[in-house]
Design an enzyme around this catalytic site. Structure first.
Site, PDB file in Angstrom:
ATOM      1  N   CYS A   1       4.146   0.414   2.503  1.00 28.50           N
ATOM      2  CA  CYS A   1       4.339   0.860   1.123  1.00 28.50           C
ATOM      3  C   CYS A   1       5.636   0.336   0.515  1.00 28.50           C
ATOM      4  O   CYS A   1       5.804   0.389  -0.704  1.00 28.50           O
ATOM      5  CB  CYS A   1       4.286   2.381   1.039  1.00 28.50           C
ATOM      6  SG  CYS A   1       5.623   3.223   1.910  1.00 28.50           S
ATOM      7  N   LEU A   2       6.568  -0.144   1.346  1.00 29.64           N
ATOM      8  CA  LEU A   2       7.851  -0.686   0.914  1.00 29.64           C
ATOM      9  C   LEU A   2       8.749   0.417   0.338  1.00 29.64           C
ATOM     10  O   LEU A   2       8.244   1.420  -0.153  1.00 29.64           O
ATOM     11  CB  LEU A   2       7.664  -1.812  -0.110  1.00 29.64           C
ATOM     12  CG  LEU A   2       6.806  -3.009   0.345  1.00 29.64           C
ATOM     13  CD1 LEU A   2       6.679  -4.021  -0.797  1.00 29.64           C
ATOM     14  CD2 LEU A   2       7.395  -3.666   1.593  1.00 29.64           C
TER      15      LEU A   2
ATOM     16  N   ARG B   1       7.997  12.148 -10.167  1.00 31.16           N
ATOM     17  CA  ARG B   1       8.375  11.749  -8.812  1.00 31.16           C
ATOM     18  C   ARG B   1       9.457  12.719  -8.369  1.00 31.16           C
ATOM     19  O   ARG B   1      10.596  12.660  -8.849  1.00 31.16           O
ATOM     20  CB  ARG B   1       8.873  10.300  -8.823  1.00 31.16           C
ATOM     21  CG  ARG B   1       9.201   9.719  -7.466  1.00 31.16           C
ATOM     22  CD  ARG B   1       9.628   8.259  -7.619  1.00 31.16           C
ATOM     23  NE  ARG B   1      10.139   7.712  -6.383  1.00 31.16           N
ATOM     24  CZ  ARG B   1       9.403   7.129  -5.453  1.00 31.16           C
ATOM     25  NH1 ARG B   1       8.099   6.996  -5.648  1.00 31.16           N
ATOM     26  NH2 ARG B   1       9.948   6.658  -4.348  1.00 31.16           N
TER      27      ARG B   1
ATOM     28  N   ASP C   1       5.397   3.096   8.208  1.00 34.38           N
ATOM     29  CA  ASP C   1       6.449   3.403   7.248  1.00 34.38           C
ATOM     30  C   ASP C   1       7.700   3.598   8.085  1.00 34.38           C
ATOM     31  O   ASP C   1       8.161   2.661   8.715  1.00 34.38           O
ATOM     32  CB  ASP C   1       6.086   4.640   6.430  1.00 34.38           C
ATOM     33  CG  ASP C   1       6.969   4.806   5.192  1.00 34.38           C
ATOM     34  OD1 ASP C   1       7.956   4.072   5.095  1.00 34.38           O
ATOM     35  OD2 ASP C   1       6.668   5.653   4.341  1.00 34.38           O
TER      36      ASP C   1
ATOM     37  N   SER D   1      12.744   4.626  -7.852  1.00 35.26           N
ATOM     38  CA  SER D   1      11.723   3.804  -7.208  1.00 35.26           C
ATOM     39  C   SER D   1      11.506   2.531  -7.997  1.00 35.26           C
ATOM     40  O   SER D   1      11.399   2.567  -9.231  1.00 35.26           O
ATOM     41  CB  SER D   1      10.399   4.563  -7.118  1.00 35.26           C
ATOM     42  OG  SER D   1       9.351   3.705  -6.721  1.00 35.26           O
ATOM     43  N   THR D   2      11.416   1.405  -7.275  1.00 37.37           N
ATOM     44  CA  THR D   2      11.124   0.127  -7.925  1.00 37.37           C
ATOM     45  C   THR D   2       9.662   0.044  -8.335  1.00 37.37           C
ATOM     46  O   THR D   2       9.319  -0.186  -9.495  1.00 37.37           O
ATOM     47  CB  THR D   2      11.452  -1.047  -6.979  1.00 37.37           C
ATOM     48  OG1 THR D   2      12.830  -0.994  -6.627  1.00 37.37           O
ATOM     49  CG2 THR D   2      11.140  -2.385  -7.656  1.00 37.37           C
ATOM     50  N   ARG D   3       8.761   0.238  -7.365  1.00 39.26           N
ATOM     51  CA  ARG D   3       7.336   0.012  -7.605  1.00 39.26           C
ATOM     52  C   ARG D   3       6.720   1.075  -8.517  1.00 39.26           C
ATOM     53  O   ARG D   3       5.936   0.752  -9.404  1.00 39.26           O
ATOM     54  CB  ARG D   3       6.584  -0.046  -6.263  1.00 39.26           C
ATOM     55  CG  ARG D   3       6.735  -1.380  -5.545  1.00 39.26           C
ATOM     56  CD  ARG D   3       6.666  -1.231  -4.043  1.00 39.26           C
ATOM     57  NE  ARG D   3       7.793  -0.464  -3.537  1.00 39.26           N
ATOM     58  CZ  ARG D   3       9.002  -0.993  -3.321  1.00 39.26           C
ATOM     59  NH1 ARG D   3       9.221  -2.272  -3.556  1.00 39.26           N
ATOM     60  NH2 ARG D   3       9.993  -0.256  -2.865  1.00 39.26           N
ATOM     61  N   THR D   4       7.080   2.327  -8.317  1.00 40.11           N
ATOM     62  CA  THR D   4       6.494   3.379  -9.151  1.00 40.11           C
ATOM     63  C   THR D   4       6.929   3.232 -10.605  1.00 40.11           C
ATOM     64  O   THR D   4       6.107   3.343 -11.520  1.00 40.11           O
ATOM     65  CB  THR D   4       6.879   4.773  -8.618  1.00 40.11           C
ATOM     66  OG1 THR D   4       6.428   4.904  -7.266  1.00 40.11           O
ATOM     67  CG2 THR D   4       6.247   5.865  -9.475  1.00 40.11           C
TER      68      THR D   4
ATOM     69  N   HIS E   1       1.582  11.159  -1.533  1.00 42.44           N
ATOM     70  CA  HIS E   1       1.871   9.978  -2.359  1.00 42.44           C
ATOM     71  C   HIS E   1       0.528   9.336  -2.749  1.00 42.44           C
ATOM     72  O   HIS E   1       0.211   8.217  -2.323  1.00 42.44           O
ATOM     73  CB  HIS E   1       2.721   8.997  -1.565  1.00 42.44           C
ATOM     74  CG  HIS E   1       3.451   7.994  -2.409  1.00 42.44           C
ATOM     75  ND1 HIS E   1       3.291   7.893  -3.780  1.00 42.44           N
ATOM     76  CD2 HIS E   1       4.331   7.011  -2.069  1.00 42.44           C
ATOM     77  CE1 HIS E   1       4.049   6.923  -4.237  1.00 42.44           C
ATOM     78  NE2 HIS E   1       4.691   6.372  -3.231  1.00 42.44           N
TER      79      HIS E   1
ATOM     80  N   ARG F   1      -0.271  -1.549  -7.052  1.00 42.11           N
ATOM     81  CA  ARG F   1       0.272  -0.298  -7.561  1.00 42.11           C
ATOM     82  C   ARG F   1       0.118  -0.238  -9.078  1.00 42.11           C
ATOM     83  O   ARG F   1      -0.123   0.832  -9.649  1.00 42.11           O
ATOM     84  CB  ARG F   1       1.756  -0.181  -7.172  1.00 42.11           C
ATOM     85  CG  ARG F   1       2.030   0.151  -5.713  1.00 42.11           C
ATOM     86  CD  ARG F   1       1.641   1.567  -5.371  1.00 42.11           C
ATOM     87  NE  ARG F   1       2.310   2.529  -6.224  1.00 42.11           N
ATOM     88  CZ  ARG F   1       3.534   3.011  -5.990  1.00 42.11           C
ATOM     89  NH1 ARG F   1       4.205   2.643  -4.905  1.00 42.11           N
ATOM     90  NH2 ARG F   1       4.073   3.894  -6.809  1.00 42.11           N
TER      91      ARG F   1
ATOM     92  N   ASN G   1       4.470  11.726   3.601  1.00 41.88           N
ATOM     93  CA  ASN G   1       3.590  11.901   2.444  1.00 41.88           C
ATOM     94  C   ASN G   1       2.512  10.833   2.351  1.00 41.88           C
ATOM     95  O   ASN G   1       1.402  11.091   1.872  1.00 41.88           O
ATOM     96  CB  ASN G   1       4.414  11.951   1.155  1.00 41.88           C
ATOM     97  CG  ASN G   1       5.446  10.839   1.062  1.00 41.88           C
ATOM     98  OD1 ASN G   1       5.385   9.836   1.772  1.00 41.88           O
ATOM     99  ND2 ASN G   1       6.418  11.009   0.173  1.00 41.88           N
TER     100      ASN G   1
ATOM    101  N   SER H   1      11.703   4.460  16.344  1.00 45.27           N
ATOM    102  CA  SER H   1      11.529   4.262  17.788  1.00 45.27           C
ATOM    103  C   SER H   1      10.474   3.215  18.118  1.00 45.27           C
ATOM    104  O   SER H   1      10.249   2.927  19.291  1.00 45.27           O
ATOM    105  CB  SER H   1      11.152   5.593  18.451  1.00 45.27           C
ATOM    106  OG  SER H   1       9.927   6.080  17.927  1.00 45.27           O
TER     107      SER H   1
ATOM    108  N   GLN I   1       0.145   5.628  -4.140  1.00 45.83           N
ATOM    109  CA  GLN I   1       0.320   4.564  -3.144  1.00 45.83           C
ATOM    110  C   GLN I   1      -0.990   4.311  -2.411  1.00 45.83           C
ATOM    111  O   GLN I   1      -1.388   3.165  -2.182  1.00 45.83           O
ATOM    112  CB  GLN I   1       1.409   4.945  -2.150  1.00 45.83           C
ATOM    113  CG  GLN I   1       1.574   3.952  -0.996  1.00 45.83           C
ATOM    114  CD  GLN I   1       2.028   2.594  -1.466  1.00 45.83           C
ATOM    115  OE1 GLN I   1       3.030   2.481  -2.168  1.00 45.83           O
ATOM    116  NE2 GLN I   1       1.304   1.539  -1.073  1.00 45.83           N
TER     117      GLN I   1
END
Length: 335
Positions: A284-285, A145, A260, A94-97, A172, A311, A203, A264, A175
């Site tokens: 959340c990205l 994580r 997220d 994960s980038t942000r975490t 999560h 974050r 999540n 559809s 987040q």
């Protein structure tokens, strides 16, 4: 194992806008909020936290952001966690975490230790029980994580230090704390807001369901699933809950549109046309084009990049709250 508050369980059933500096507010909310102490607790799900406890986490987070970023009272460094270390166990990248936890813990004077699946094999080369006991003797707190939420529950059962859920298949929470701080900054308060989730049940949605009603937030959910626990919490806290399969019905009259993964349906300005005039957008990205188009994602209504920055401030607020007796220096935020 860390104890929970009485009666609580750990199981489940933009042009980009920039948040303005926090301005002092008159004390509001529960008169007991200042006495809330979370030291020694774990954070596996916000279902385990009361309304006042979530508000205290947001207050501490806002305080750290105000002092370090906006007021620069401490030269961008506040050694509240000097001499402490955190084990960051990542089964999933994960980038942000990772960035928010590593930079935040270092900014607080602590030492982050990053462990991937190549460094540590939970339940494979060593049992989660043994890993939890080993890490308890080597660091002060663990952020994990993971794929399965049961892994976190086993770590928490056997560890003598706080465990933070960095993401699991069920929840999560870190987040959602960032989402709440972003909305508090933008709207000035949280109670009475309507948040519409348009997407598959996951999540992030589960974390909204376990906490939104506790903050007075009405929730509309457009997803094929039905959630009895969310209905119970909504009734308990006197908020409105709409469950529907129609995205436009969910968006109608909403303050905040959140999505997220939902292949559809794509959120567009047409979706927002039935929301309230001041509607905003969260994600959340990472974002995929089929989820939301560029017109919304990069518009002034989009709060996704302040949300991503928060974050860091909210994980800092959480770690400080679980490891120290820190009291916020700014007046209580309005919730």
């Amino acid at each position: 194992m860390k104890t929970l508050s009485p009666g609580m369980s750990s199981s489940l059933c933009p042009v980009i806008s920039t948040a303005a500096p926090l301005s002092p507010r008159s004390p509001t909310g529960s008169p007991s909020l200042g006495s809330v102490n979370l030291k020694g607790r774990s954070c596996l799900t916000l279902k385990d936290f009361s309304s006042d406890e979530i508000k205290k986490l947001l207050w501490v987070s806002g305080d750290l952001k105000h002092r370090i970023k906006h007021e620069k009272q401490v030269d961008n460094y506040l050694p509240l966690l000097q001499g402490k270390s955190i084990a960051m166990v990542f089964e999933k990248r994960s980038t942000r975490t990772r960035m928010s936890t590593e930079t935040g813990f270092a900014l607080l004077g602590g030492h982050p230790c990053f462990l991937t699946s190549q460094d540590i094999h939970l339940g494979v080369n060593e049992s989660s029980t043994d890993t939890a006991r080993v890490l308890s003797g080597l660091c002060d707190i663990v952020l994990a994580r993971v794929y399965g939420h049961s892994t976190l529950e086993e770590l928490d059962k056997e560890a003598s230090i706080p465990i933070i859920n960095g993401l699991s298949d069920l929840y999560h929470p870190i987040q959602i704390l960032a989402d709440y701080l972003t909305l508090q900054e933008h709207y000035g308060s949280l109670s009475g807001l309507t948040v519409s989730w348009i997407g598959d049940g996951n999540n992030v949605l589960h974390s909204f369901m376990m906490s939104a009603a506790k903050l007075g937030i009405h929730l509309k959910i457009a997803t094929p699933k039905r959630y009895q626990e969310a209905q119970r919490l909504s009734k308990e806290h006197g908020t409105q809950l709409l469950l529907t399969a129609d995205p436009m019905e969910a968006a109608h009259g909403s303050n905040v549109l959140v999505t997220d993964t939902w292949v559809s349906y794509q959120i567009t300005m047409q979706t927002g046309s039935v929301a309230k005039p001041d509607w905003t957008f969260l994600h959340c990205l990472p974002r995929k084009m089929e989820e939301v188009d560029d017109e919304v994602f990069y518009s002034p209504r989009s709060l996704v990049f302040p949300e991503a920055e928060n974050r860091k401030w909210t994980i800092m607020g959480l770690m400080v709250s679980l490891l120290t007796d820190y009291s916020p220096q700014i007046p209580m935020l309005k919730f």
